[in-house]
Design a protein around this motif. Structure first.
Motif, PDB file in Angstrom:
ATOM      1  N   THR A  97       0.611  -1.355   0.226  1.00 16.65           N
ATOM      2  CA  THR A  97       0.249   0.064  -0.183  1.00 16.65           C
ATOM      3  C   THR A  97       0.271   1.430  -0.513  1.00 16.65           C
ATOM      4  OG1 THR A  97      -1.485  -1.651   1.194  1.00 16.65           O
ATOM      5  CG2 THR A  97      -1.910   1.017   1.181  1.00 16.65           C
ATOM      6  N   ASP A  98       0.289   2.355  -0.994  1.00 15.14           N
ATOM      7  CA  ASP A  98       1.194   3.436  -0.828  1.00 15.14           C
ATOM      8  C   ASP A  98       1.168   3.979   0.112  1.00 15.14           C
ATOM      9  OD1 ASP A  98       2.521   6.121  -1.602  1.00 15.14           O
ATOM     10  OD2 ASP A  98       1.360   6.084  -3.935  1.00 15.14           O
ATOM     11  N   PRO A  99       2.388   4.183   1.294  1.00 13.91           N
ATOM     12  CA  PRO A  99       1.869   5.368   2.247  1.00 13.91           C
ATOM     13  C   PRO A  99       1.723   6.474   1.860  1.00 13.91           C
ATOM     14  CG  PRO A  99       3.947   4.167   2.401  1.00 13.91           C
ATOM     15  CD  PRO A  99       3.933   4.484   0.872  1.00 13.91           C
ATOM     16  N   GLN A 100       1.731   7.512   0.853  1.00 15.87           N
ATOM     17  CA  GLN A 100       1.300   8.845   0.687  1.00 15.87           C
ATOM     18  C   GLN A 100      -0.518   8.505   1.041  1.00 15.87           C
ATOM     19  OE1 GLN A 100       3.311   9.860  -3.134  1.00 15.87           O
ATOM     20  NE2 GLN A 100       4.966   9.455  -2.498  1.00 15.87           N
ATOM     21  N   LEU A 101      -0.836   7.412   0.207  1.00 15.03           N
ATOM     22  CA  LEU A 101      -2.393   7.586   0.815  1.00 15.03           C
ATOM     23  C   LEU A 101      -3.068   7.823   1.810  1.00 15.03           C
ATOM     24  CD1 LEU A 101      -3.698   3.910  -1.914  1.00 15.03           C
ATOM     25  CD2 LEU A 101      -3.206   6.778  -2.285  1.00 15.03           C
ATOM     26  N   HIS A 102      -2.569   7.094   2.616  1.00 16.90           N
ATOM     27  CA  HIS A 102      -2.362   7.612   4.270  1.00 16.90           C
ATOM     28  C   HIS A 102      -1.776   8.827   5.040  1.00 16.90           C
ATOM     29  CE1 HIS A 102      -3.930   3.338   5.734  1.00 16.90           C
ATOM     30  NE2 HIS A 102      -2.342   2.982   5.309  1.00 16.90           N
ATOM     31  N   ASP A 103      -1.795   9.060   4.302  1.00 18.74           N
ATOM     32  CA  ASP A 103      -0.294  10.298   4.206  1.00 18.74           C
ATOM     33  C   ASP A 103      -2.090  12.172   4.304  1.00 18.74           C
ATOM     34  OD1 ASP A 103       1.569   9.325   5.747  1.00 18.74           O
ATOM     35  OD2 ASP A 103       2.652   9.793   3.940  1.00 18.74           O
ATOM     36  N   ALA A 104      -1.894  11.327   3.035  1.00 20.77           N
ATOM     37  CA  ALA A 104      -3.323  12.189   2.304  1.00 20.77           C
ATOM     38  C   ALA A 104      -4.282  12.231   3.247  1.00 20.77           C
ATOM     39  CB  ALA A 104      -3.255  12.614   0.897  1.00 20.77           C
ATOM     40  N   ALA A 105      -4.506  10.589   3.192  1.00 22.22           N
ATOM     41  CA  ALA A 105      -5.519  10.867   4.313  1.00 22.22           C
ATOM     42  C   ALA A 105      -6.198  11.364   5.812  1.00 22.22           C
ATOM     43  CB  ALA A 105      -6.558   9.194   3.971  1.00 22.22           C
ATOM     44  N   THR A 106      -4.784  11.162   6.523  1.00 18.73           N
ATOM     45  CA  THR A 106      -5.070  12.124   7.773  1.00 18.73           C
ATOM     46  C   THR A 106      -4.711  13.405   6.974  1.00 18.73           C
ATOM     47  OG1 THR A 106      -3.313  10.008   8.519  1.00 18.73           O
ATOM     48  CG2 THR A 106      -3.064  11.973   9.147  1.00 18.73           C
ATOM     49  N   GLN A 142     -11.878   5.573   9.467  1.00 17.97           N
ATOM     50  CA  GLN A 142     -12.039   5.349   7.811  1.00 17.97           C
ATOM     51  C   GLN A 142     -10.594   5.400   6.963  1.00 17.97           C
ATOM     52  OE1 GLN A 142     -12.372  10.040   8.370  1.00 17.97           O
ATOM     53  NE2 GLN A 142     -14.864   9.584   8.488  1.00 17.97           N
ATOM     54  N   ARG A 143      -9.112   4.703   7.677  1.00 15.89           N
ATOM     55  CA  ARG A 143      -8.342   4.753   6.850  1.00 15.89           C
ATOM     56  C   ARG A 143      -8.380   3.396   6.535  1.00 15.89           C
ATOM     57  NH1 ARG A 143      -4.047   6.477   9.319  1.00 15.89           N
ATOM     58  NH2 ARG A 143      -4.676   7.254  10.980  1.00 15.89           N
ATOM     59  N   ILE A 144      -8.720   2.621   7.206  1.00 24.02           N
ATOM     60  CA  ILE A 144      -8.105   1.321   7.447  1.00 24.02           C
ATOM     61  C   ILE A 144      -9.329   0.899   6.658  1.00 24.02           C
ATOM     62  CG2 ILE A 144      -8.833  -0.841   9.114  1.00 24.02           C
ATOM     63  CD1 ILE A 144      -7.055   0.181  10.840  1.00 24.02           C
ATOM     64  N   TRP A 145     -10.758   1.467   6.721  1.00 24.91           N
ATOM     65  CA  TRP A 145     -11.968   1.357   5.444  1.00 24.91           C
ATOM     66  C   TRP A 145     -12.089   1.842   3.830  1.00 24.91           C
ATOM     67  CZ3 TRP A 145     -15.857  -2.575   5.242  1.00 24.91           C
ATOM     68  CH2 TRP A 145     -16.883  -2.247   4.504  1.00 24.91           C
ATOM     69  N   HIS A 146     -11.121   2.501   4.264  1.00 28.60           N
ATOM     70  CA  HIS A 146     -11.148   3.900   2.594  1.00 28.60           C
ATOM     71  C   HIS A 146      -9.649   2.678   1.833  1.00 28.60           C
ATOM     72  CE1 HIS A 146     -14.658   5.781   3.050  1.00 28.60           C
ATOM     73  NE2 HIS A 146     -14.627   6.020   3.523  1.00 28.60           N
ATOM     74  N   ILE A 147      -8.685   2.613   2.991  1.00 25.65           N
ATOM     75  CA  ILE A 147      -7.811   2.420   2.247  1.00 25.65           C
ATOM     76  C   ILE A 147      -7.245   0.949   1.857  1.00 25.65           C
ATOM     77  CG2 ILE A 147      -5.345   3.076   2.159  1.00 25.65           C
ATOM     78  CD1 ILE A 147      -5.712   5.530   2.520  1.00 25.65           C
ATOM     79  N   ASP A 148      -7.159   0.091   2.821  1.00 23.24           N
ATOM     80  CA  ASP A 148      -6.255  -0.984   3.522  1.00 23.24           C
ATOM     81  C   ASP A 148      -7.508  -2.113   3.212  1.00 23.24           C
ATOM     82  OD1 ASP A 148      -4.560  -0.439   4.832  1.00 23.24           O
ATOM     83  OD2 ASP A 148      -4.484   0.307   6.845  1.00 23.24           O
ATOM     84  N   PHE A 149      -9.083  -1.726   3.615  1.00 18.35           N
ATOM     85  CA  PHE A 149      -9.478  -2.565   3.195  1.00 18.35           C
ATOM     86  C   PHE A 149      -9.785  -3.091   1.978  1.00 18.35           C
ATOM     87  CE2 PHE A 149     -13.968  -4.356   2.679  1.00 18.35           C
ATOM     88  CZ  PHE A 149     -14.256  -5.795   3.248  1.00 18.35           C
ATOM     89  N   GLN A 150      -9.706  -2.123   1.480  1.00 15.93           N
ATOM     90  CA  GLN A 150      -9.768  -1.475  -0.059  1.00 15.93           C
ATOM     91  C   GLN A 150      -9.017  -2.505  -0.812  1.00 15.93           C
ATOM     92  OE1 GLN A 150     -12.545  -0.838  -1.733  1.00 15.93           O
ATOM     93  NE2 GLN A 150     -13.414  -0.203   0.470  1.00 15.93           N
ATOM     94  N   VAL A 151      -7.458  -2.470  -0.067  1.00 20.99           N
ATOM     95  CA  VAL A 151      -6.950  -2.894  -0.994  1.00 20.99           C
ATOM     96  C   VAL A 151      -6.480  -4.867  -0.631  1.00 20.99           C
ATOM     97  CG1 VAL A 151      -3.862  -3.837  -0.735  1.00 20.99           C
ATOM     98  CG2 VAL A 151      -4.526  -1.594  -0.208  1.00 20.99           C
ATOM     99  N   LEU A 152      -7.253  -5.317   0.434  1.00 20.28           N
ATOM    100  CA  LEU A 152      -7.292  -6.299   1.238  1.00 20.28           C
ATOM    101  C   LEU A 152      -8.587  -7.330   0.384  1.00 20.28           C
ATOM    102  CD1 LEU A 152      -6.636  -6.652   4.897  1.00 20.28           C
ATOM    103  CD2 LEU A 152      -5.212  -6.888   2.559  1.00 20.28           C
ATOM    104  N   LYS A 153      -9.794  -6.008  -0.633  1.00 22.27           N
ATOM    105  CA  LYS A 153     -10.577  -7.168  -1.343  1.00 22.27           C
ATOM    106  C   LYS A 153     -10.048  -7.402  -2.232  1.00 22.27           C
ATOM    107  CE  LYS A 153     -13.995  -4.756  -2.113  1.00 22.27           C
ATOM    108  NZ  LYS A 153     -15.275  -3.701  -2.461  1.00 22.27           N
ATOM    109  N   PRO A 154      -9.662  -7.872  -3.209  1.00 20.60           N
ATOM    110  CA  PRO A 154      -9.420  -9.033  -4.066  1.00 20.60           C
ATOM    111  C   PRO A 154      -8.166  -9.791  -3.470  1.00 20.60           C
ATOM    112  CG  PRO A 154      -8.699  -6.495  -5.001  1.00 20.60           C
ATOM    113  CD  PRO A 154      -8.832  -6.865  -3.823  1.00 20.60           C
TER     114      PRO A 154
END
Length: 318
Positions: free
Chosen positions: A205-214, A222-234
Motif C-alpha cells: 500500500t502506498d504510504p502517501q494514501l494514508h498521509d493524504a487521508a490524514t 476511515q483510513r482502514i476502511w477506505h484504504i487498507d480494506f480496499q487493498v485486501l478485497k481482491p
C-alpha cells in the motif's frame, strides 16, 4: 467468395505466426520449462493418475479380482449412502462445522493483518508475528492432546470456571461443545499464519494514501476502511472462493482425534465416516463413493461461489 477465402487465409497466417512465436519462446526459455517439469510430473503422478481408482466407487471392488475384474454396480453405493439412516446427521455435521468455521474464522486473519499493519515499530511487530505464527507449526496430534489436557475436568480451564460454577464442564464429552472447541482451536492454530497473505498485500500500500487521508482529517477507522480494506478485497475474494471450495473438506485428522464416543452425534463428519467404513471396515467401494460424493459437492460449491463473485464484479479464479 474470394473475400471469404482471403479472410480465412489471413486468419490461418495469424495462427501460424502465433504458433511459431510460442515455439520460439519455448525454445528460447527451455530451461524454465525444465525447472517446471518436476512439479508437473509430481502433480500428474499423485493427483491425476490416482483418479483411475475412482472406478471402484461404481464397482463391488475385490482385491483378488482387481479394479477391472470387479463387478459393476453403478450408483448402488451412492444410493446406499444417501438412504442410510445416519446420512442426514453426518452431512449436516459436516456442513455446520465447515460453515461456522468459515464464517467465524475467515475474518480473523484479516483483522490480525490490519492490526499488525498499524504496528510501526519493527521489533515489536516481529515479536507479535512470531507469537501468532508459532501455533501453525504444532502438529495436529499435539494440538488435540493439548485440547484434551486444557479442557479436561481437572484442567486449567475448568479450574478457572469452578470459581463461578460448582461442577466442572465435560467439554470433550458433551456434543454441544464440540463445534466451539473445534472452531476455536482451529482459529488459534491457523489464523496467524493465514494472515501472512494479507500482511504482504498491505505492505504494498502506498504510504502517501494514508498521509493524504490524514491531512484531509480521516480517522484511523476511515483510513482502514477506505484504504487498507480496499487493498485486501481482491485477495479476500480469491481466498474466500477457495475456502468455499474446501468447505466439505474440513480436516479429517483433528475431527477424528477430538472425537469421543460421547460427542459422536456432533463430531461424526463425512471424512471420519469414510475412514471408518472404507478403511477400518474394509468397504473400499462404499468409502470411495462417499469420498467422491464429498468431492463433487465441494466442486459445485467452488464453481457456484466463483460465479457469484464474478457477477458481483469481484476478483475470481477464472
Amino acid at each position: 467468395m474470394s473475400k471469404n477465402l482471403e479472410s480465412l487465409s489471413e486468419m490461418a497466417m495469424v495462427l501460424n505466426k502465433k504458433k511459431r512465436s510460442r515455439l520460439n519462446y519455448i525454445k528460447k526459455n527451455y530451461l524454465l520449462y525444465l525447472f517446471l517439469a518436476p512439479a508437473v510430473i509430481l502433480v500428474f503422478t499423485f493427483n491425476y493418475v490416482p483418479m483411475y481408482g475412482v472406478l471402484i466407487a461404481f464397482k463391488d471392488f475385490s482385491v483378488a479380482r482387481g479394479i477391472m475384474g470387479s463387478e459393476w454396480v453403478g450408483f448402488e453405493h451412492f444410493r446406499s449412502f444417501l438412504t442410510s439412516p445416519n446420512f442426514y446427521q453426518i452431512f449436516m455435521n459436516t456442513i455446520k462445522l465447515s460453515t461456522f468455521e468459515l464464517l467465524i474464522g475467515f475474518p480473523v486473519p484479516v483483522i490480525l493483518a490490519i492490526m499488525l499493519n498499524q504496528v510501526r515499530k519493527s521489533s515489536i511487530k516481529k515479536n507479535i508475528q512470531l507469537v501468532i505464527y508459532a501455533p501453525y507449526f504444532i502438529s495436529t496430534v499435539v494440538l488435540a492432546g493439548m485440547v484434551f489436557i486444557f479442557l479436561s475436568p481437572s484442567g486449567p480451564i475448568n479450574s478457572l470456571l469452578t470459581i463461578f460454577i460448582n461442577n466442572p464442564i465435560s467439554f470433550m464429552s458433551d456434543p454441544d461443545y464440540f463445534r466451539t472447541v473445534f472452531i476455536a482451536s482451529g482459529i488459534w492454530q491457523g489464523a496467524g499464519f493465514a494472515s501472512i497473505v494479507y500482511v504482504a498485500a498491505l505492505s504494498n500500500t502506498d504510504p502517501q494514501l494514508h498521509d493524504a487521508a490524514t491531512i484531509d482529517g480521516a480517522s484511523l477507522l476511515q483510513r482502514i476502511w477506505h484504504i487498507d480494506f480496499q487493498v485486501l478485497k481482491p485477495v479476500m475474494a480469491v481466498l474466500f472462493i477457495l475456502s468455499i471450495g474446501g468447505i466439505m473438506s474440513i480436516g479429517f485428522e483433528k475431527a477424528y482425534l477430538l472425537q469421543t464416543s460421547m460427542n459422536l452425534p456432533a463430531s461424526e463428519i463425512i471424512d471420519t465416516y469414510v475412514y471408518k467404513r472404507g478403511l477400518i471396515a474394509g468397504d473400499w467401494s462404499f468409502g470411495a463413493a462417499v469420498g467422491l460424493f464429498n468431492t463433487i459437492i465441494g466442486l459445485i460449491l467452488l464453481v457456484t461461489a466463483n460465479t457469484v463473485v464474478k457477477k458481483l464484479k469481484g476478483e475470481t479464479l477464472y
